[in-house]
Motif scaffolding. Sequence first.
Motif, PDB file in Angstrom:
ATOM      1  N   ILE A   1       0.847  -1.201   0.000  1.00 49.79           N
ATOM      2  CA  ILE A   1       0.000   0.000   0.000  1.00 49.79           C
ATOM      3  C   ILE A   1       0.879   1.245   0.000  1.00 49.79           C
ATOM      4  CG2 ILE A   1      -1.771   1.280   1.257  1.00 49.79           C
ATOM      5  CD1 ILE A   1      -2.643  -1.367   2.513  1.00 49.79           C
ATOM      6  N   GLY A   2       1.858   1.273   0.931  1.00 49.89           N
ATOM      7  CA  GLY A   2       2.677   2.472   1.099  1.00 49.89           C
ATOM      8  C   GLY A   2       3.516   2.779  -0.124  1.00 49.89           C
ATOM      9  N   MET A   3       4.107   1.744  -0.721  1.00 54.37           N
ATOM     10  CA  MET A   3       4.981   2.001  -1.871  1.00 54.37           C
ATOM     11  C   MET A   3       4.175   2.469  -3.074  1.00 54.37           C
ATOM     12  SD  MET A   3       8.189  -0.621  -1.571  1.00 54.37           S
ATOM     13  CE  MET A   3       7.554  -1.654  -2.754  1.00 54.37           C
ATOM     14  N   THR A   4       3.016   1.858  -3.284  1.00 55.13           N
ATOM     15  CA  THR A   4       2.187   2.302  -4.403  1.00 55.13           C
ATOM     16  C   THR A   4       1.772   3.757  -4.204  1.00 55.13           C
ATOM     17  OG1 THR A   4       1.317   0.062  -4.384  1.00 55.13           O
ATOM     18  CG2 THR A   4       0.216   1.635  -5.812  1.00 55.13           C
ATOM     19  N   ALA A   5       1.303   4.069  -2.992  1.00 55.76           N
ATOM     20  CA  ALA A   5       0.872   5.444  -2.718  1.00 55.76           C
ATOM     21  C   ALA A   5       2.038   6.415  -2.873  1.00 55.76           C
ATOM     22  CB  ALA A   5       0.285   5.537  -1.312  1.00 55.76           C
ATOM     23  N   GLY A   6       3.197   6.041  -2.315  1.00 56.70           N
ATOM     24  CA  GLY A   6       4.351   6.925  -2.368  1.00 56.70           C
ATOM     25  C   GLY A   6       4.849   7.156  -3.781  1.00 56.70           C
ATOM     26  N   LEU A   7       4.901   6.087  -4.568  1.00 53.77           N
ATOM     27  CA  LEU A   7       5.361   6.217  -5.953  1.00 53.77           C
ATOM     28  C   LEU A   7       4.429   7.123  -6.749  1.00 53.77           C
ATOM     29  CD1 LEU A   7       6.490   2.638  -7.069  1.00 53.77           C
ATOM     30  CD2 LEU A   7       7.881   4.679  -6.978  1.00 53.77           C
ATOM     31  N   CYS A   8       3.123   6.892  -6.611  1.00 54.36           N
ATOM     32  CA  CYS A   8       2.158   7.698  -7.366  1.00 54.36           C
ATOM     33  C   CYS A   8       2.239   9.153  -6.913  1.00 54.36           C
ATOM     34  CB  CYS A   8       0.739   7.165  -7.160  1.00 54.36           C
ATOM     35  SG  CYS A   8       0.499   5.584  -7.955  1.00 54.36           S
ATOM     36  N   ALA A   9       2.272   9.373  -5.594  1.00 58.31           N
ATOM     37  CA  ALA A   9       2.301  10.744  -5.077  1.00 58.31           C
ATOM     38  C   ALA A   9       3.555  11.469  -5.548  1.00 58.31           C
ATOM     39  CB  ALA A   9       2.231  10.728  -3.555  1.00 58.31           C
ATOM     40  N   GLY A  10       4.701  10.791  -5.444  1.00 66.52           N
ATOM     41  CA  GLY A  10       5.951  11.444  -5.799  1.00 66.52           C
ATOM     42  C   GLY A  10       6.100  11.668  -7.295  1.00 66.52           C
ATOM     43  N   PHE A  11       5.643  10.720  -8.081  1.00 71.55           N
ATOM     44  CA  PHE A  11       5.867  10.806  -9.519  1.00 71.55           C
ATOM     45  C   PHE A  11       4.872  11.743 -10.187  1.00 71.55           C
ATOM     46  CE2 PHE A  11       5.778   9.239 -13.927  1.00 71.55           C
ATOM     47  CZ  PHE A  11       7.132   9.297 -14.201  1.00 71.55           C
ATOM     48  N   PHE A  12       3.608  11.629  -9.826  1.00 72.33           N
ATOM     49  CA  PHE A  12       2.607  12.430 -10.517  1.00 72.33           C
ATOM     50  C   PHE A  12       2.438  13.797  -9.879  1.00 72.33           C
ATOM     51  CE2 PHE A  12       1.417   8.009 -11.489  1.00 72.33           C
ATOM     52  CZ  PHE A  12       1.623   8.078 -12.845  1.00 72.33           C
ATOM     53  N   GLY A  13       2.709  13.912  -8.575  1.00 75.40           N
ATOM     54  CA  GLY A  13       2.643  15.205  -7.909  1.00 75.40           C
ATOM     55  C   GLY A  13       1.238  15.793  -7.943  1.00 75.40           C
ATOM     56  N   GLY A  14       1.146  17.098  -7.722  1.00 74.20           N
ATOM     57  CA  GLY A  14      -0.114  17.821  -7.864  1.00 74.20           C
ATOM     58  C   GLY A  14      -1.233  17.276  -7.001  1.00 74.20           C
ATOM     59  N   VAL A  15      -2.401  17.087  -7.623  1.00 72.67           N
ATOM     60  CA  VAL A  15      -3.597  16.699  -6.887  1.00 72.67           C
ATOM     61  C   VAL A  15      -3.437  15.304  -6.285  1.00 72.67           C
ATOM     62  CG1 VAL A  15      -6.082  16.394  -7.050  1.00 72.67           C
ATOM     63  CG2 VAL A  15      -4.953  18.091  -8.479  1.00 72.67           C
ATOM     64  N   VAL A  16      -2.872  14.385  -7.071  1.00 72.47           N
ATOM     65  CA  VAL A  16      -2.683  13.012  -6.598  1.00 72.47           C
ATOM     66  C   VAL A  16      -1.847  13.026  -5.327  1.00 72.47           C
ATOM     67  CG1 VAL A  16      -1.795  10.739  -7.217  1.00 72.47           C
ATOM     68  CG2 VAL A  16      -2.694  12.233  -8.989  1.00 72.47           C
ATOM     69  N   ASP A  17      -0.744  13.769  -5.384  1.00 74.60           N
ATOM     70  CA  ASP A  17       0.168  13.891  -4.258  1.00 74.60           C
ATOM     71  C   ASP A  17      -0.576  14.427  -3.038  1.00 74.60           C
ATOM     72  OD1 ASP A  17       2.407  14.066  -2.718  1.00 74.60           O
ATOM     73  OD2 ASP A  17       3.174  15.876  -3.662  1.00 74.60           O
ATOM     74  N   ASN A  18      -1.304  15.534  -3.247  1.00 74.69           N
ATOM     75  CA  ASN A  18      -2.009  16.172  -2.138  1.00 74.69           C
ATOM     76  C   ASN A  18      -3.028  15.243  -1.505  1.00 74.69           C
ATOM     77  OD1 ASN A  18      -1.207  18.713  -1.317  1.00 74.69           O
ATOM     78  ND2 ASN A  18      -1.845  19.605  -3.268  1.00 74.69           N
ATOM     79  N   LEU A  19      -3.835  14.596  -2.347  1.00 77.35           N
ATOM     80  CA  LEU A  19      -4.868  13.717  -1.823  1.00 77.35           C
ATOM     81  C   LEU A  19      -4.267  12.594  -0.993  1.00 77.35           C
ATOM     82  CD1 LEU A  19      -7.521  13.202  -4.647  1.00 77.35           C
ATOM     83  CD2 LEU A  19      -7.880  13.986  -2.301  1.00 77.35           C
ATOM     84  N   LEU A  20      -3.296  11.879  -1.585  1.00 77.40           N
ATOM     85  CA  LEU A  20      -2.723  10.712  -0.916  1.00 77.40           C
ATOM     86  C   LEU A  20      -2.019  11.111   0.374  1.00 77.40           C
ATOM     87  CD1 LEU A  20      -1.302   8.726  -3.944  1.00 77.40           C
ATOM     88  CD2 LEU A  20      -3.060   7.969  -2.365  1.00 77.40           C
ATOM     89  N   MET A  21      -1.223  12.192   0.295  1.00 77.23           N
ATOM     90  CA  MET A  21      -0.399  12.535   1.449  1.00 77.23           C
ATOM     91  C   MET A  21      -1.220  13.168   2.567  1.00 77.23           C
ATOM     92  SD  MET A  21       2.601  11.521   1.321  1.00 77.23           S
ATOM     93  CE  MET A  21       2.524  10.045   0.565  1.00 77.23           C
ATOM     94  N   ARG A  22      -2.249  13.945   2.216  1.00 78.30           N
ATOM     95  CA  ARG A  22      -3.092  14.508   3.277  1.00 78.30           C
ATOM     96  C   ARG A  22      -3.847  13.385   3.967  1.00 78.30           C
ATOM     97  NH1 ARG A  22      -0.477  18.025   1.372  1.00 78.30           N
ATOM     98  NH2 ARG A  22       0.965  16.754   2.571  1.00 78.30           N
TER      99      ARG A  22
END
Lengths: 316, 326
Positions: A121-142
């Motif tokens: 779960i964590g690696m998928t979320a982290g990879l997507c958040a870091g790579f795509f940035g923006g809204v994806v990053d904000n949603l996942l990390m918040r």
Amino acid sequence: MTTDVTKTGAAARPGLLKRIRNSDVWWSFTRSKSAMIAAVILAVLVSAAVFAPLIAPQNPYDAAQLDMWKAELPPIWEPTGEWPYLLGTDTQGRDMLSAILYGTRISIVIGLFSVVLSLLIGMTAGLCAGFFGGVVDNLLMRFGDITLSIPTILIAILVSTVVRQMLPDDLREIGAAAVLVFAIALSSWVQYARTVRAQTIVERNKEYVQAARLLKVPARRILAHHILPNTLTPVLVAATLNFGMAILTEATLSFLGIGMPPGQPSLGTLIRIGNQFLFSGSWWIVLFPVIQLCLLVVVVNILGDWLRDLLNPKLR
Amino acid sequence: MTAMTSHKTSALSVNGLVKTFDVSAPWLNRVVERKPRQYLQAVNDISFEVPLGGCLSLVGESGCGKSTVARLVTGLYRANGGEMRFAPGEDGKPLAAQMIFQDPYASLNPRWRVKNIIAEPIRELKLRNTAAEIEERVVELLKTVGLSASDGDKFPHEFSGGQRQRISIARALAGEPRFLVCDEPTSALDVSVQAQVLNLMRKLQDEFGLTYLFISHDMSVVRHMSDRIAVMYLGRIVEEGETEALFAKPRHPYTQLLLETIPNVKDPHRDRVVAGGEVPSPLKPPSGCPFHPRCAMATARCSSELPAVRTLAGGTRVACHLVTDE
């Protein structure tokens, strides 16, 4: 591709053992006494747990093997101790050693699976958040921040209670372990997500990733082949350390009565049961599971610390 | 576009290229601190042509937008305005651009074997079909850049900076490009190794008929490599011309300043004009000519009016009010 694989495979196979013995990891390992001792103890604990059915004098899950006349026997070195109950028995005549071996088995399995699941779960979320940035990053990390703001154990309690209520009655006993794995994973994925995200942002801007982008390599393949392998090191260290934490969380949940049922006790369940007899003088029912749990967690943590120091380039 | 390049075909012609970056603070900070959005004008109305089989160099100080141009040309960034046209190659399709990067330590994936790094473009672009053909091609490329076939099994960290840059070049060549963008390929290397890599690049240019867009801040390197030079300052080209013409008679005050920075072996202690001040922030570019705050010859006109790009008799293009065609 095929020739490529066979070639490196053939070159690597005869020298695998030698390669390990020549590696930095092995070198550092042979020079760290605490790591070696910890590894030996862990090996003993794990193999004892794995081969529990062969070693244990009794199957603690099988009620037919329990002998009520042998209840609350003290350890064998006490005057009233009896063979083969090396570490004594509990109030139902269950051999403590057998219960501990089987309990360790459950604890290790739950710890392992919950770490693997939360890594996924964590690696998928982290990879997507870091790579795509923006809204994806904000949603996942918040969402991760919110998760982190609630104590781990509280989330685990919440998840395990809710999931357990959702399961039909006859599945609750069997599904207890799966529920625990799910609950622990959901409460501990954020750390991996943050580590992977930070590393992904660093790697994403490196020039080798830009070179791949120039070739129009699809994002999924860039993530899997270029970025992911370069984020693994810190994550694996965190996973080793969290393996100990996962075992503890499981024990805590079981101790609180929302983990493994008494019918298939984990170390936490054993401690909860033993806790009730602490003041009646039957100290062995609680003490030995506690020692086993401590030993397991401490040993895993020592190995994790060693691995972290080894792989931290700043400490080299 | 200019007299000098019109009789030759150009591999790439760039016209009025603009790139703006949004460097605003995050939304919440902007709202709380009442800050407006901020834009950074990294590349501002740039036009140039790269002659086919030749080498155009972009020079300038750090932060003048050279690397942004490189990334725009290769398509890593999308331009906000202007147009780029690659000449059609032999197959009729526009020339493919590959890139050689500045940092030889970051440009190779540390976990891949060299042969897989070099094979990646071949596999991705499907330039060879079977594994044997790919391997053969990788070995050929390794030899082309002066490495041995056995180096393919090693990892990047087993090589020195110069060797890594050779691997980088091999990877770029693996995509079989006709056009190579080189973003300061030697600035991270020792001087002795720089020369080797530069000579290799010149040799490859002759051998494969490559066209280079070369980016550097080192005037001596640029002189060695290029047919034409474009001098950039704060996102604009201030002077562009034939290499020898530009070195013999720099027209723009900034070009003159840059040439002053080249160490001279024959006269090491000559009097130099030291550049006053610093490069202004591209967030708040000065009015008029971007160079006027540092220019020794600036007049009132320079601070109010942006000089237009003019083509002089020798084919040199220059953007300065004070340069006269003589």
